[in-house]
Design a protein around this motif. Structure first.
Motif, mmCIF file in Angstrom:
data_model
loop_
_atom_site.group_PDB
_atom_site.id
_atom_site.type_symbol
_atom_site.label_atom_id
_atom_site.label_comp_id
_atom_site.label_asym_id
_atom_site.label_seq_id
_atom_site.Cartn_x
_atom_site.Cartn_y
_atom_site.Cartn_z
ATOM 1 N N HIS A 117 0.849 -1.209 0.000
ATOM 2 C CA HIS A 117 0.000 0.000 0.000
ATOM 3 C C HIS A 117 0.878 1.251 0.000
ATOM 4 O O HIS A 117 0.656 2.192 0.768
ATOM 5 C CB HIS A 117 -0.907 -0.041 1.229
ATOM 6 N N LEU A 156 -2.210 -1.631 -3.652
ATOM 7 C CA LEU A 156 -3.244 -0.596 -3.589
ATOM 8 C C LEU A 156 -2.535 0.728 -3.393
ATOM 9 O O LEU A 156 -1.771 0.893 -2.428
ATOM 10 C CB LEU A 156 -4.219 -0.842 -2.441
ATOM 11 N N ILE A 160 -5.790 5.594 -3.408
ATOM 12 C CA ILE A 160 -6.231 5.070 -4.704
ATOM 13 C C ILE A 160 -5.909 6.100 -5.797
ATOM 14 O O ILE A 160 -6.715 6.423 -6.662
ATOM 15 C CB ILE A 160 -7.723 4.688 -4.685
ATOM 16 N N ASP A 180 -6.830 -0.843 -7.366
ATOM 17 C CA ASP A 180 -7.157 0.575 -7.490
ATOM 18 C C ASP A 180 -8.422 0.882 -8.283
ATOM 19 O O ASP A 180 -9.044 1.914 -8.071
ATOM 20 C CB ASP A 180 -5.978 1.325 -8.123
ATOM 21 N N TYR A 203 -12.255 -3.865 -5.588
ATOM 22 C CA TYR A 203 -12.047 -3.304 -4.246
ATOM 23 C C TYR A 203 -13.074 -2.192 -4.099
ATOM 24 O O TYR A 203 -13.041 -1.209 -4.842
ATOM 25 C CB TYR A 203 -10.618 -2.776 -4.127
ATOM 26 N N HIS A 205 -15.414 0.909 -3.360
ATOM 27 C CA HIS A 205 -15.391 2.296 -2.912
ATOM 28 C C HIS A 205 -16.671 2.639 -2.154
ATOM 29 O O HIS A 205 -16.769 3.717 -1.564
ATOM 30 C CB HIS A 205 -15.249 3.241 -4.108
#
Length: 293
Positions: A117, A156, A160, A180, A203, A205
């Motif tokens: 990350h 990630l 993002i 992302d 992933y 949001h």
């Protein structure tokens, strides 16, 4: 007159009903994973989520709130994951190794996947030049290699945040997948400039505590209800099309006791259906999807 929109050419349009139907391991149609973001920030400078409007630096109020997550909240959350026997994807900034010794190691001991990350969430990679972004990815990757014995499979970006070449740089650095892009409920192969490809794993949001709670001011019980509704609907819909559901969490937000109490209710609901779903991690999802060709 023809109006055209600018396209990125990373993947073609694909309508969900027209895709092949497949199953995840053990015949499951819905893959579910929990992503726990463990982030560290620079004191007196840089980016950072806010509990209250940003103050002049040093912004002690917001910095201390975020640090509470790594000192207290993350450990309370770990107890919940342990009690429910939930697998986890830990998404730490590389600087967490130095700033919070023992934290990543405790989750590694659970068998959790470590997903890179970036260096720190005090910065955004998408604002950098290509050379600077390559250096950021390279420095973070070296730290993860040194501590984990190899490069994590996934990445990630902090915040993002991607530039137009981030996908290419991640592929060139050796990453197999990234988290992302949230453009689909199934993994997507994305083209890279070297003629190869890198996998995008969904992933969320939406089922993500930062936008839900910090931006839209969703209450803890409402956030838990969102998770349950998302799960129930996706489980039902997965009979027609396999899907990936993710839950994105941050210790300084959902590690707060009153939010954690509600989160436990939502995670318990999902755990009670473990015989109908694939409770997993994004790296395992990427591997299973890649094996399909």
């Amino acid at each position: 007159m023809t109006t055209r929109t600018r396209r990125h050419a990373r993947y073609p349009y694909s309508a969900l009903p027209e895709r092949p139907v497949f199953a995840w391991p053990n015949g499951r149609r819905l893959a579910v994973y929990v992503a726990l973001n463990v982030e560290t920030f620079s004191f007196g400078e840089g980016e950072g989520a806010g509990l209250a409007p940003k103050q002049a630096e040093p912004d002690v109020l917001n910095h201390a709130w975020r640090e509470w997550g790594n000192r207290v909240g993350v450990w309370r959350m770990k107890d919940v994951f342990d009690a429910l026997d939930l697998p986890l994807a830990l998404l730490p900034n590389a600087c967490v190794y130095e700033n919070c010794p023992g934290l990543i190691e405790a989750f590694r001991a659970r068998g959790d996947e470590i997903v890179a990350h970036g260096r720190t969430n005090a910065e955004r990679q998408g604002t950098l030049s290509e050379a600077e972004e390559r250096a950021l990815i390279g420095e973070a990757s070296d730290i993860f290699r040194r501590h984990e014995g190899g490069l994590p499979a996934g990445w990630l970006a902090p915040w993002i945040s991607q530039s137009e070449v981030s996908i290419d740089l991640l592929k060139e650095a050796g990453y197999a997948y990234h988290l992302d892009w949230c453009h689909d409920d199934q993994p997507t192969w994305m083209a890279t400039r070297d003629g190869g490809r890198i996998l995008s794993v969904p992933y969320s949001h939406e089922i993500n505590d930062i936008p839900a709670i910090s931006a839209r001011f969703t209450g803890p019980e409402a956030f838990a209800d969102m998770i349950i509704a998302q799960f129930d609907e996706m489980l039902e819909a997965s009979s027609k099309a396999p899907a990936v559901m993710s839950i994105a969490l941050h210790p300084y937000i959902t590690g707060q006791p009153y939010r954690l109490r509600a989160l436990k209710r939502a995670l318990s609901h999902i755990a009670a259906h473990r015989d109908r779903i694939w409770l997993t991690r994004p790296g395992e999802i990427a591997k299973a999807f890649a094996e399909r060709g």
